[in-house]
Scaffold this active site. Structure first.
Site, PDB file in Angstrom:
ATOM      1  CG  ASP A 189      -2.265   0.803   1.077  1.00 37.93           C
ATOM      2  OD1 ASP A 189      -2.983   0.579   1.697  1.00 37.93           O
ATOM      3  OD2 ASP A 189      -2.026   1.736   0.303  1.00 37.93           O
TER       4      ASP A 189
HETATM    5  C1  GLC Z   1      -4.338   4.147  -0.482  1.00 39.35           C
HETATM    6  C2  GLC Z   1      -4.996   2.830  -0.098  1.00 39.35           C
HETATM    7  C3  GLC Z   1      -4.973   2.082  -1.134  1.00 39.35           C
HETATM    8  C4  GLC Z   1      -4.793   2.967  -2.453  1.00 39.35           C
HETATM    9  C5  GLC Z   1      -3.646   3.425  -2.591  1.00 39.35           C
HETATM   10  C6  GLC Z   1      -3.479   4.015  -3.731  1.00 39.35           C
HETATM   11  O1  GLC Z   1      -3.699   4.621   0.944  1.00 39.35           O
HETATM   12  O2  GLC Z   1      -4.967   2.492   1.126  1.00 39.35           O
HETATM   13  O3  GLC Z   1      -6.363   1.174  -1.065  1.00 39.35           O
HETATM   14  O4  GLC Z   1      -5.185   1.802  -3.524  1.00 39.35           O
HETATM   15  O5  GLC Z   1      -3.253   4.195  -1.387  1.00 39.35           O
HETATM   16  O6  GLC Z   1      -4.279   5.235  -3.791  1.00 39.35           O
END
Ligand code: GLC
Length: 753
Positions: free
Chosen positions: A232
């Site tokens: 993430d």
């Molecule tokens: C965010 C989310 C994730 C998302 C990523 C990119 O913090 O937790 O679900 O795909 O960052 O935006």
């Protein structure tokens, strides 16, 4: 550009250490590092689970995104229980990704809804791992069928937003396996997502991004996962440790510091270059696979996808209440339409999944086409606005029917923070009660991503439709349902409890500072409410229809079965009402007797069937070995015990219409793992081992005989006594030490097994 998979082994030898290290961190927030000299393209990723949030600048973190279709959120999708529909939606998402030059769609989100308070519950499917896994696999298969990848997230045990970057989820192995990993396991097994996104949090003391147990022991060695794991955004703390644990791609990039750390680690011998090579091979396999699908040369099918979004929404909404058959409306009613959400609907959640919708339909516009009506905003944005309520009362008083549109404000429900409670705003509750007092034919339409508390007002209104966050085309679906052009067929993928205090996770959610104990164990959602015999407002799997269905003629392919058998269960479903409809048939399994506590019943199969008036269809459901198993940490494996199981077929978890008992003749073969510390009960459960123990017990009095000197049946008294201690109680009357005696017994047992 069409490419084919290069010879990976050769390609990897051609890459320099610096190039390999660079590949393991993003080139930017939304793309991977290209290596032009070797023909390695950059791969572009974009959120999200229910539509494209494709940045207009792939090298910038926070920018506008291109307009795209906003489909219903996951909480709504799971209420459809329709895997074919999700597959179809996945194909449309893939077409949009291709048109917007995107290789990987960062979704679906599929974490279990441990508490209704999790701010991201709108983005997740269910409290049940089977429903979550099946919905996720269907969406992933739809998307990937068109050559666009996915990133199933967030792996794993990411069930709250509170301190999500640092919180450590502490849970026992059985709970981890049966509840929080099982959905991901189903998704991997049934759809092989091209990528998986690891979560921010820790699990049992280790960050997911560097959790070898999760990313390698389980995901790779047990589940044989073939794609790659990305972090993430910002979830990596130690890039070398995360590579060693099995995390291939750190996002976002760029990060020369991280890349250098990898180079240094290989050069110093801290990181085995073979691990780096394996990560690069996994990354390049997907990068070249993605490149096989040409992108950016087509247009969005905006009208077709908008129409599909409306069709999907119409299958997701749940009719929770319909007293006096108030719905469907005839079309002759003069309406009072009340609520800001009739004009500004709640149609999606906040955070990374938020889409720049091509359009957002307004329920009021659709209603104006169908009815004479008056509208009042009922202003719910301020704490209390009596003037707005008085306006609503005035139009409700004169109308045939009052229709309230109530949306949880985005400030209450979003990624990044959890809800403090389950209630609507005080102004919303006051508005509903005032309108229901003014007109005894009141309908409430809800826009929310998770269970809400309704005890203040549910008895005062005739009808409630849970419309969830139904996407940009939800308005048409809602009005179609109000007038019966759509017969409600959605059912809850999560329990709506009577009170927050009743939720199984209540005492431990969201934990204390950076520790959250999953104290309720496997008893999440309906599993917990049933175990504690808690009444709920609306049970898991519940939803009404404008017609009625009858369940009959349950038959099973085998009364006695083994774990090698695939059982088929058939049931006849008849539409006994006055309009065509769709019914979601649910099959739960109850293990009548088990060595470890199990939920009373667990969802193990389901199907959705369309029936014309008077029509009967036979639905067929299949159960295989895992449907009867639980995870036993003593044996570190999934296992089923021989004995009787009850099959429960119902229209919800609380409405079981047909039951049938079957018998598993042979359970999972288990190794004998007795030790001197094992109890009398555990030794007596093994027929061969019992032959050693029975004579000892007899010394203390026949089991089931008259109470001995202690006034109690000794086999009961000794049942939890370690066998080594039972021998020790015989004092010096033994020819050998207790340890030697137990060792002798065990060698005989193992020699014979
Ligand atoms: C965010 C989310 C994730 C998302 C990523 C990119 O913090 O937790 O679900 O795909 O960052 O935006």
């Amino acid at each position: 550009m069409t490419t084919t998979q290069p010879d990976m082994a050769t390609l990897i030898t051609q890459l320099t250490l610096a190039e390999k290290a660079a590949l393991c961190t993003g080139a930017s927030p939304w793309r991977t590092v290209p290596i032009e000299r070797l023909g390695i393209p950059s791969m572009i990723v974009a959120d999200g689970p229910h539509g494209l949030r494709r940045s207009t600048d792939v090298d910038s973190m926070i920018t506008e995104s291109y307009p795209a279709i906003c489909f219903p959120v996951a909480a709504a999708l799971s209420a459809s229980w329709n895997t074919d529909l999700l597959y179809e939606m996945g194909q449309a998402l893939a077409d949009e990704a291709i048109a917007l030059n995107t290789d990987i769609l960062l979704g679906p989100g599929m974490n279990i809804k441990r508490s209704p308070l999790c701010g991201r519950n709108f983005e997740y499917f269910s409290e049940d791992p089977l429903l979550s896994g099946e919905m996720s696999a269907a969406l992933v298969n739809g998307i990937q069928s068109k050559g666009v990848g996915t990133s199933v997230k967030h792996f794993a045990v990411n069930n709250q937003e509170t301190r999500r970057f640092t919180v450590d989820a502490i849970l026992d192995e059985r709970t981890l396996r049966e509840i929080y990993l099982r959905g991901f396991e189903i998704a991997v097994e049934k759809s092989q997502p091209w990528t998986i996104m690891c979560a921010y949090n820790s699990v049992n003391g280790e960050f997911c991004a560097q959790n070898h147990t999760l990313l390698t022991d389980i995901l790779r060695d047990e589940w044989r996962y073939q794609g790659f794991v990305m972090s993430d955004w910002g979830a990596v703390w130690d890039r070398v440790a995360s590579l060693q644990a099995g995390l291939e791609l750190e996002m976002p990039g760029p990060s020369s510091e991280r890349t250098q750390a990898v180079i240094d680690a290989v050069e110093s011998g801290e990181l085995d270059e073979a691990i780096l090579n394996q990560a690069v091979e996994r990354l390049l396999t997907i990068i070249f696979r993605a490149a096989e699908t040409p992108k950016g040369q087509t247009e969005l099918n905006i009208q077709a996808d908008h129409a599909l979004a409306r069709k999907v929404a119409s299958e997701c909404m749940v009719l929770l209440k319909n007293d006096n058959d108030l719905l469907p409306l005839s079309g002759d009613e003069n309406l009072a339409v009340i609520g800001k959400a009739a004009v500004t609907p709640g149609y999606q959640g906040g955070g990374s999944s938020h889409i720049n919708a091509t359009q957002v339909d307004k329920p009021l516009d659709f209603l104006r086409e169908r009815a004479e009506l008056h509208y009042a905003e009922g202003d719910t944005t301020v704490e209390h606005n009596q003037l707005a309520i008085d306006e609503a009362i005035a139009i409700a008083t004169d109308a045939d029917v009052a229709v309230l549109f109530i949306a949880l404000p985005p400030s209450v429900e979003s990624e990044g923070f959890d809800r403090p409670h389950m209630r609507l705003t005080d102004q919303q509750v006051a508005l509903i009660k005032a309108v229901a007092t003014a007109n005894d034919k009141t309908v409430v339409i809800l826009n929310n991503g998770a269970a809400v508390d309704m005890h203040d007002w549910i008895d005062a209104v005739d009808a409630v439709i849970e419309a969830w966050l139904p996407g940009q085309a939800g308005a048409g679906a809602i009005v179609d349902m109000l007038y019966g052009h759509v017969n409600p067929s959605g059912k809850l993928g999560e329990t709506f409890p009577l009170a927050l205090e009743h939720t199984p996770a209540h005492l431990t959610f969201p934990g204390e500072r950076d520790t959250v104990h999953y104290g309720e164990g496997i008893f999440v959602g309906y599993r917990g409410y049933e175990a504690s015999k808690r009444r709920v407002l609306f049970p898991f799997g519940y939803g009404l229809s404008y017609t009625t269905f009858e369940y009959s003629n349950l038959r099973v392919s085998q009364e006695k079965f083994t774990l090698n058998d695939a059982l088929t269960i058939q049931v006849d479903i008849t539409n006994t009402g006055a309009v065509a409809g769709k019914e979601i048939v649910q099959l739960y399994v109850h293990d009548v007797e088990s060595a470890l506590p199990r939920p009373y019943k667990e969802l193990k199969a389901f199907t959705k069937v369309a029936l014309e008036v008077g029509e009967t269809k036979t639905v067929t459901l299949e159960l295989k070995d895992r449907a009867f198993m639980y995870y036993d940490p003593t044996y570190a494996q999934w296992l089923a015990e021989s004995g009787t199981f009850e099959l429960l077929v119902g229209s919800s978890s609380a409405d079981i219409h047909l039951r049938h008992t079957i018998t598993l003749t042979q359970g999972t073969p288990l190794p004998v793992i007795l030790t001197g510390k094992s109890t009398v009960t555990e030794w007596m459960a093994n027929p061969r081992a019992a032959q050693f123990i029975q004579p000892i017990l007899s010394v203390f009095g026949e089991s089931g005989g008259d109470p001995g000197a202690l006034g109690v049946d000794m086999s009961e008294f000794f049942k939890d006594l370690p066998v080594i201690k039972l021998l020790a109680f015989l004092g010096d009357n033994l020819e050998q030490s207790p340890d030697a005696i137990v060792a002798g017994w065990l060698s005989e047992i193992h020699a014979e097994s």
